[in-house]
Scaffold this active site. Structure first.
Site, short mmCIF file in Angstrom:
data_model
loop_
_atom_site.label_atom_id
_atom_site.label_comp_id
_atom_site.label_asym_id
_atom_site.label_seq_id
_atom_site.Cartn_x
_atom_site.Cartn_y
_atom_site.Cartn_z
N HIS A 204 0.61 -1.16 -0.27
CA HIS A 204 -0.34 0.02 -0.17
C HIS A 204 0.48 1.21 0.48
CE1 HIS A 204 -3.16 -2.36 0.45
NE2 HIS A 204 -4.27 -1.90 -0.18
N ARG A 311 -10.89 4.13 -1.32
CA ARG A 311 -10.45 3.36 -0.18
C ARG A 311 -10.56 4.00 1.59
NH1 ARG A 311 -5.97 1.82 -4.13
NH2 ARG A 311 -5.59 -0.25 -4.71
N GLU A 449 -10.66 -10.47 -5.03
CA GLU A 449 -9.72 -10.94 -4.20
C GLU A 449 -9.18 -11.35 -3.76
OE1 GLU A 449 -8.55 -7.66 -2.54
OE2 GLU A 449 -10.42 -7.63 -1.54
N ASN A 472 -4.22 -6.99 -6.69
CA ASN A 472 -3.02 -6.73 -5.96
C ASN A 472 -3.10 -7.99 -4.50
OD1 ASN A 472 -2.77 -4.74 -7.10
ND2 ASN A 472 -3.81 -3.07 -5.65
N ASP A 473 -4.08 -8.00 -4.47
CA ASP A 473 -4.68 -9.63 -3.28
C ASP A 473 -4.84 -10.52 -3.95
OD1 ASP A 473 -4.01 -8.26 -0.52
OD2 ASP A 473 -6.57 -7.14 -0.80
N ARG A 483 2.75 -9.47 -0.65
CA ARG A 483 2.53 -8.10 -1.74
C ARG A 483 3.96 -7.20 -1.50
NH1 ARG A 483 -3.25 -5.92 -1.57
NH2 ARG A 483 -2.66 -3.63 -1.94
N CYS A 520 -9.75 -2.97 -10.22
CA CYS A 520 -9.41 -1.85 -9.31
C CYS A 520 -7.80 -1.77 -9.11
CB CYS A 520 -10.38 -1.53 -8.37
SG CYS A 520 -10.89 -2.69 -7.30
#
Ligand code: PEP
Ligand code: MG
Length: 589
Positions: A204, A311, A449, A472-473, A483, A520
């Site tokens: 992040h 977010r 995700e 991402n996840d 990550r 996203c």
């Protein structure tokens, strides 16, 4: 000064050239800003007052000592008073404020870090340990300073002076701390690059760097030890390279590249109002990912047709030990409404709280054994129903002011979806009973995700209004790659055949059921993957605004028919070399 080059992971594009500003973990806990010329003496006084207050406080402690208190206690207070009187603690930070225009907290921490480093060199163990006393004294002063922080005038860089351009170098920076480096509204930039020892492509921290549109390289391993305060540093956020104390020649080459990049950006700006359609006329929706409502102007500036991912956890993070650590319903409502109004009728997709893993509510909340697999996101919300209801009510109230959609992170089980939908119904019922307006038809979507969600998609399409793939996840959990961990960053591969197949099947299944499906995660903003995603059938991309126009340009140049045929072939391939070169060829089409 010796010139040297370090390699790391490029996470935010562009080139930054500036002076190194080293941050220790302690320094990260305080506010950083530069004071204007005419505020310097005020700031000096603020620190002097705080030091005087701590002196008085130590004096009171002394007088109030019970008669039977151990003698060490008195001696301990004496040592602290002596340290506080030492010019290295009480005078030197004032000089830093005057010379560098740092705010009081920042100046104090800078000086204390410097002193601590000198103490580390001392051989005598007893003396070396005095470092902790110095730090404790500094903490006392900081407490006073932050207690009076509300009296701080809203200070910004002197507008007539070009701001000093600084590259932040740190072992690690949390996403919330990163946000604190955001420059004030419209003001000139002081922090122009980030370099950290740890971190991965999709941590992040990296995501926030990208959203701030500031070149960043992470996973440098030793940068915070090798680079020194005020060294000249070039951050090459494209190549993942950091050059310390560059030669004149290298500096000039980079300045040229910087100028070329600025020109290219300017050209892209012309696309702002151009509709995002492929060459054969298929319309593509381009949405923005935001962290705070203040990001909305950048989203509009990039021509986003809405917010695909707000977010919301950034409203909850970094609030420290405040009694009101979790923002109340009204405070949240104001923030959501601010975003909705700022987007002027365009849809705003608010993701419910996704804390945990590399986004702890604050730095003390990291007790989970394996936070990425722990009580994060919707799991946390369902475990804290009152807090979740508060957020849902705030989002629903904001939906009376424009188009709002609710997005739920990290769902995997049918019962989680059902419980969440029940909570939304509960929040709606409460508002109805209180005669508070909201959008009765508000859409609710799921982040896809967790691999289990993608593989059991019918559970989702039956219950949800839309889907948004969090690559991402999804990649993190599918490939079992943390990550955030730079030691396994090379294994984090969006082109792994398992990843591609799961994304493609999610898009296809979602569309077949008549649902909108977006991506996203960071893949959506990577121009190297735009055509691949289009070929998989993706028609909705949500990304940080800084990437939006580059992705649009790629879309405008895409022949969807040809790309779709080629992508089908890529999805049948298994060998990594074959996939990588076929994706490269897609770009060259
Ligand atoms: C994702 O996981 O892809 C995503 C968009 O959410 P986040 O990066 O905030 O976890
Ligand atoms: Mg996620």
């Amino acid at each position: 000064m010796a010139s040297f080059l370090l390699h790391g992971i490029p996470v935010s594009r562009g080139i930054a050239i500036g002076r190194a500003h080293l941050l220790t973990p302690a320094a990260l806990d305080v506010k950083h800003y530069l004071v204007a010329d005419d505020q310097v003496e005020n700031e000096v006084r603020r620190l002097q007052d705080a030091i005087a207050a701590v002196h008085r406080n130590l004096q009171e402690l002394w007088t109030d000592l019970p008669k039977d208190a151990p003698t060490e206690l008195g001696a301990f207070i004496d040592v602290h008073a002596l340290i506080l009187s030492d010019p290295m603690v009480s005078e030197a930070p004032l000089d830093i404020i005057r010379a560098r225009h740092y705010n009081a907290e920042w100046a104090l921490v800078t000086q204390i870090d410097d002193l601590s480093a000198q103490f580390d060199e001392i051989e005598d163990e007893y003396l070396r340990e005095r470092k902790h006393d110095i730090q404790q004294v500094a903490e006392r002063v900081l407490k006073v300073l932050t207690g009076t922080a509300l009296n701080v005038p809203p200070i910004v860089v002197d507008e007539d002076q070009p701001p000093p351009q600084m590259i932040v170098v740190a072992h690690d920076i949390s996403p919330a701390d990163m946000l604190a480096f955001r420059d004030r509204d419209g003001g000139p930039r002081s922090f122009i690059g980030f370099v950290t020892d740890v971190g991965g492509q999709n941590s992040h921290t990296a995501i926030v760097a990208r959203s701030l549109d500031i070149p960043a390289v992470v996973g440098m391993d030793q940068a915070s030890r090798l680079v020194e305060q005020d060294d000249w540093v070039i951050v090459d956020g494209d190549a993942g390279v950091v050059i310390c104390n560059p030669s004149q020649l290298v500096l000039e080459q980079y300045r040229e590249r910087q100028a070329a990049l600025a020109k290219a950006r300017k050209r892209l700006l012309k696309l702002k109002k151009t509709p995002a359609v492929t060459q054969d006329g298929t319309a593509i929706t381009l949405l923005a990912n935001i962290e705070l409502p203040d990001d909305c102007p950048a989203a509009l500036e990039a021509g986003a047709s809405g917010v695909g991912l707000f977010r919301s956890e950034f409203l909850f993070m970094g609030r420290g030990a405040q009694a009101l650590r979790i923002p109340g319903e009204d405070e949240q409502f104001e923030q959501y409404r601010k975003a909705v109004l700022a987007m002027k009728g365009r849809p705003v997709t608010i993701r419910t709280l996704d804390v945990g893993a590399d986004k702890p509510l604050d730095q003390t909340d990291q007790t989970a054994l394996n936070p990425a697999l722990g009580l994060r996101a919707i799991r946390y919300c369902l475990a804290e129903p009152q807090m979740f209801l508060t957020q849902l009510r705030a989002i629903l109230r904001a939906s009376a002011f424009g188009k709002v959609r609710i997005l739920i992170p990290m769902l995997a089980h049918a019962f989680e979806i059902d419980q969440t939908l029940n909570m939304i119904e509960q929040a709606k019922a409460q508002l109805r009973a209180e005669n508070i307006k909201f959008d009765e038809g508000i859409e609710v979507g799921a982040m896809i995700e967790i691999p289990a969600a993608a593989l059991a998609l019918p559970l989702f399409v039956r219950r949800m209004d839309f889907l948004s793939i969090g690559t991402n996840d999804l990649i993190q959990y599918l490939l079992a790659i943390d990550r955030v961990d730079y030691e396994v960053a090379h294994l984090y591969n969006p082109l792994h055949p398992a990843v591609l197949q799961l994304i493609a099947s999610t898009i296809a299944t979602g569309h077949k059921a008549g649902l909108d499906v977006a991506v996203c995660g960071e893949m959506a903003g990577d121009v190297k993957l735009t055509r691949l995603l289009l070929g998989m059938g993706l028609r909705e991309f949500s990304m940080h605004p800084a990437q939006l126009l580059a992705v649009k340009q790629e879309i405008l140049n895409t022949d969807l028919g040809a790309v779709t045929t080629r992508t089908r072939r890529i999805l049948r391939a298994m060998e990594p070399g074959e996939i990588a070169s076929a994706v490269e060829q897609l770009q060259a089409l």
